[in-house]
Enzyme design. Structure first.
Site, PDB file in Angstrom:
ATOM      1  N   LYS A 225       4.105  47.647  47.523  1.00  0.00           N
ATOM      2  CA  LYS A 225       4.531  47.379  48.892  1.00  0.00           C
ATOM      3  C   LYS A 225       4.767  48.668  49.658  1.00  0.00           C
ATOM      4  O   LYS A 225       4.464  48.764  50.862  1.00  0.00           O
ATOM      5  CB  LYS A 225       5.790  46.519  48.891  1.00  0.00           C
ATOM      6  CG  LYS A 225       5.566  45.113  48.337  1.00  0.00           C
ATOM      7  CD  LYS A 225       6.855  44.314  48.304  1.00  0.00           C
ATOM      8  CE  LYS A 225       6.630  42.908  47.765  1.00  0.00           C
ATOM      9  NZ  LYS A 225       7.850  42.099  47.693  1.00  0.00           N
TER      10      LYS A 225
ATOM     11  N   SER B  27      10.121  36.659  48.599  1.00  0.00           N
ATOM     12  CA  SER B  27      10.496  37.984  49.099  1.00  0.00           C
ATOM     13  C   SER B  27      10.397  38.110  50.611  1.00  0.00           C
ATOM     14  O   SER B  27      10.754  39.158  51.153  1.00  0.00           O
ATOM     15  CB  SER B  27       9.604  39.056  48.453  1.00  0.00           C
ATOM     16  OG  SER B  27       8.245  38.835  48.788  1.00  0.00           O
TER      17      SER B  27
END
Length: 955
Positions: A904, A861
């Site tokens: 996140k 990611s």
């Protein structure tokens, strides 16, 4: 009459006078005048002129039930033709010719009509069976309500109950022949209205004519119908189809019927009297000469269904009628055989139990006489049996229990197997077979309980409330295995306790972290020394209910050793389709776990085997925001820590600014466990300060006055006893202490984190990314700098800038190293396409680093973050300081979906980010985020990398 036409209740031997009466009545069948004359005698008897003496009530009762001798009335004349007749509907069993039957009539109108028919010398009715077994009426309105074939019967006697409350009438009938129903007759008035003229009164001359006799009977019927409401029918006689009496099939069938009747007589005494009575009235020759009568008797004797019996009555083919009667009679024989077998089995069981009881009593008496002391084994067995009697053991478990008790009774207490069997029976009787706690499905109470124990976690609470609502509709919460996945300290274990409290279920927790032995789950074999059942059976013994909530903690940290794979053993335990018969190695009997609510906890799902993960419903618990941590600290953590430090009731407070400083500078993790430790440390320091400063004062000592003894002396109390008594200190109400953010350093030391961000203003080549870990989300910076410059003069002519290269550090995993190489290749391609004159990557060696080098990092990611850092370095232009991004990058510039967007986003919020760039495929995850998480943050979905540079301030 002939012998085959004699009813079963008549005597086969008649005296001379009775024979003459029979002959006289036989003549009347051919002479209508004699018949009319006999009817006139009957009518005159009804008027009291030459009536016979009335029978007593006992004789009438005997006749009503078909057991009395009717004398002359039994041989009375029955006309061959009787087209118009009163109809009586019967239910469940039809009547058969030549077999007496008593029926009951309830309708007062029909009762009056029956009495009038008997008094006026027309005691004849036709009986037809109703098609609806549940319908019990004495009249019908349509011919479709009954079957079309019935019997023409003579009323032998009527009996009225002496009880005034019993309104029914018992009618004894002698069925004579089969008739078919043609239509329902209406009253004479209705006939007149239809245009038919009333027939004139018959003269004395016409009475000798058979047609006139029928007309007279019709006149009597209509006159009675004018007074009473009953059903009258027009019927016609039906005869059997021609058959050969010498047919071998008919003869064999009749012989088999007689044989079956004999067997039934031997087995079932209830039919013996009827069969013997029939045999006395019908000699063997007459029976074989009348197969029709034998078939009717066999059908009437059997317990066949109404449909089968009506089918036999309606069948005019004698051969098939015999076969059908044999079938229903065979069924009756099988039923009699089964009853006989059941009776013998019951007698045998009772005899065995009585014999065992007597022998045991004698054995006890012998032991008592010999003075043999009981060693406690009998008492132990009685205790086990008493425990088992209060439990609802399944049949299979009960069988094993009885076998083990019988084995224990024959073992000596000194034998080694005695203790093994004793321990096994102890476990077997301590499992709560059939015991369940009453569950509470009150949603309002569940909401209150969950809010009392936890702050936030609205998505998790909503899922639990849905779970309870489904259980309320179904009446049981079962068949589900929940798994709470989230970072440490977010309340996975405590929310399991809250679910148990809200459902009113017992709670039991055990951890499987590091478990390597299958026997901890499935139990040990009983052959081993010190064998015990598995954790689940131990939990059932502890909670004493079959429907507890079992919390299996740390399921993602299962081990694997030479004793087996515990994860595989959990497959049976956590499968709703299999755990209704869970087999523990020690118990060796199926244990129903289908009502147990399993709740598992884990930090990550990567280490949970796929088949086991498939059996569980995953519920993710993300970390807490700063405002949520502030509320949790003030509502839950601070009061608990204050009480644990002995400061309950004291004016010692922790300000909101201090808690906020703790969250920002000391406790940035997703959970609140570290925050709880710091708050407890603060209150412990405050307690130490209060004691050192001498602020706390002792509480008044309790009254230690000791009562005097009988001599007036008081017992002495030693100084050691006095010192052993605890003395509690309290803080005066005048003292007040508030821990502020400025004084926080004195309690928990210097701040661990100086700033929320590693860079207040990011330089060129530095980009903030977002990462997910087992501890929750965190900010992940990517740094890139020019390591060296290539001085080769021919570098401009080299294809692709072969002298430029990338160097990475930061303890990156294989996947992350490939992402950095891919990002480097893509950015070089992008720069060559958009700015061909830029030879930055061809002339420089670039060093890319991810800070916190001691922490291993891996995952795809960070692809877009690395590419943006390289592009910023190539353009020598910093990006916007309040932008963070995440996403996997492909070689063509496509941005792929990532996981952990909620964690996140929470990390980005803690770092003051205003704009988040995430893959377009994660739009659904973004929309599901709570509003307080997304507040003040702009979400930008990205599908291709070319969309990123304008959003971060690059060209």
């Amino acid at each position: 009459k002939k012998d085959d036409d004699t009813p079963p209740d008549s005597s086969s031997k008649k005296k001379g006078t009775e024979a003459e009466k029979d002959k006289e009545q036989h003549k009347s069948e051919k002479d209508p005048g004699r018949r009319v004359q006999r009817r006139s005698e009957t009518e005159s008897a009804a008027d009291g002129k030459s009536a016979r003496p009335q029978a007593d009530p006992l004789s009438q009762l005997k006749r009503a039930v078909g057991v009395a001798d009717y004398g002359d009335g039994q041989q009375s004349f029955i006309p061959d033709t009787y087209p118009n007749v009163m109809m009586l509907p019967i239910t469940r069993r039809p009547l058969f010719p030549s077999l007496y039957k008593s029926i009951q009539v309830q309708d007062p109108q029909v009762i009056g009509a029956l009495k009038e028919l008997v008094e006026r010398g027309e005691p004849y009715v036709a009986t037809f069976m109703l098609k609806d077994d549940d319908k019990d009426v004495d009249t019908i309105k349509s011919t479709s309500e009954v079957h079309d074939i019935g019997v023409f019967s003579r009323i032998m006697s009527i009996y009225v109950s002496p009880n005034p409350e019993d309104k029914h009438l018992t009618v004894a009938l002698y069925p004579w022949r089969r008739v078919r129903m043609k239509r329902i007759l209406h009253s004479k008035d209705n006939v007149d209205k239809e245009g038919e003229s009333r027939k004139p009164e018959p003269t004395e001359t016409e009475l000798n004519d058979p047609e006139s006799a029928v007309a007279t009977a019709e006149k009597v019927l209509y006159s009675i119908k004018d007074e009473y409401n009953f059903t009258a029918l027009e019927v016609e006689n039906v005869k059997d189809e021609p058959y050969d009496p010498k047919d071998r099939t008919i003869s064999a069938t009749m012989s088999e019927i007689v044989s079956v009747l004999r067997e039934i007589t031997q087995m079932n005494p209830m039919f013996r009297e009827q069969i013997q009575h029939f045999a006395s009235a019908q000699v063997s020759k007459a029976v074989f000469e009348n197969p029709s009568k034998l078939a009717d008797f066999a059908a009437a004797l059997s317990g066949g269904s109404p449909e089968e019996l009506q089918d036999i009555l309606s069948d005019l083919n004698v051969e098939t009628r015999l076969e059908k009667a044999l079938v229903v009679l065979k069924k009756e024989l099988m039923n009699a055989q089964l009853q006989n077998k059941i009776s013998k089995d019951v007698e045998a069981k009772i005899s065995k139990r009585q014999r065992d009881f007597y022998l045991m009593e004698q054995l006890k008496g012998i032991k008592r006489e010999l003075g043999l002391e009981s060693d406690g084994k009998d008492k132990l067995i009685e205790q086990f049996k008493e425990k088992a009697s209060s439990l609802q053991m399944p049949s299979e478990v009960k069988k094993v229990f009885d076998e083990e008790v019988a084995k224990l009774a024959h073992l000596e207490p000194a034998a080694s197997e005695f203790n093994v069997t004793r321990n096994y029976l102890d476990w077997l009787t301590q499992i709560p077979w059939g015991k369940n706690s009453v569950e509470d499905y009150d949603l309002q109470r569940a909401k209150i309980v969950l809010d009392e124990d936890h702050y936030g976690l609205d998505d998790v609470k909503q899922r639990i409330l849905e779970f309870i609502a489904v259980g309320k509709l179904r009446g049981a919460v079962q068949g589900k295995i929940l798994c709470f996945v989230g970072p440490p300290g977010v309340g996975k274990t405590s929310i399991g306790k809250s679910i148990a409290r809200s459902l009113n279920r017992e709670f039991y927790r055990f951890s499987v972290g590091g478990l390597t032995d299958v026997a901890e789950i499935k139990g040990h074999r009983r052959t081993y020394v010190g064998a015990m059942p598995g954790k689940v059976v131990q939990a059932l013994k502890r909670v004493q209910t079959e429907n507890p909530l079992l919390l299996i903690d740390e399921i993602d940290k299962l081990g694997r050793g030479h004793q087996g794979d515990p994860a595989s053993a959990l497959l049976e335990l956590l499968d709703p389709e299999q755990n209704n018969a869970f087999l523990d190695h020690y118990m060796d009997v199926p244990v129903d776990l289908s009502r147990v609510l399993f709740v598992c906890t884990a930090n990550v799902t990567d280490t949970i085997p796929g088949p086991l993960l498939d059996r569980m419903e995953i519920i993710r618990l993300s970390g807490y925001l700063s405002d949520e941590k502030l509320a949790i600290a003030q509502k839950y953590l601070a009061p608990q820590a204050k009480e644990a430090a002995g400061l309950q009731g004291a004016s010692v407070q922790l300000s909101d600014e201090a808690v906020d400083a703790l969250v920002r500078s000391y406790c940035r993790e997703s959970g609140v466990r570290n925050l709880k430790k710091h708050i407890e440390k603060i209150f412990r320091k405050a307690a130490l300060k209060i004691i050192e400063d001498g602020i706390a004062v002792p509480t008044p000592a309790p009254d230690q006055t000791v009562a005097a003894d009988s001599d007036g002396r008081k017992p002495e109390v030693s100084s050691a006893d006095t010192q052993a008594l605890p003395q509690r200190m309290v803080v005066p109400d005048s003292y007040s202490l508030e821990v502020s953010a400025d004084s926080l350093k004195d309690y928990v030391g210097p701040p661990v984190f100086d700033s929320d961000r590693l860079y207040e203003k990011t330089p060129a080549g530095v980009v903030m990314g977002l990462a997910w870990t087992s501890m929750g989300g965190s900010a992940l910076y990517v740094e890139s700098v020019v390591e060296s410059t290539v001085t080769n003069g021919n570098s401009d002519s080299d294809e692709g800038g072969a002298h430029g290269r990338l160097h990475t550090t930061g303890q990156l995993g294989d996947v992350m190293k490939e992402s950095s190489t891919l990002a480097y290749t893509y950015v070089r391609s992008l720069v060559n396409r958009t700015d061909p004159d830029n030879r930055f990557f061809s002339r420089h060696v670039i060093h890319l680093h991810v800070p916190e080098g001691a922490t291993p990092k891996d995952g795809p990611s960070a692809g877009v973050t690395m590419a943006t850092a390289l592009l910023s370095l190539a353009q020598n232009q910093p990006i916007l300081p309040d932008v963070a991004m995440t996403g996997e990058l492909t070689l063509t510039g496509r941005v792929l979906k990532i996981g952990g967007l909620k964690e996140k986003t929470i990390a980005a919020r803690r770092s003051g980010v205003k704009r988040i760039l995430f893959p377009k495929a994660n739009i659904a995850d973004w929309e599901e985020l709570p509003a307080n998480v997304k507040e003040g943050i702009e979400g930008c979905p990205i599908e291709w990398y070319e969309q990123i540079p304008p959003l971060v301030g690059l060209n």
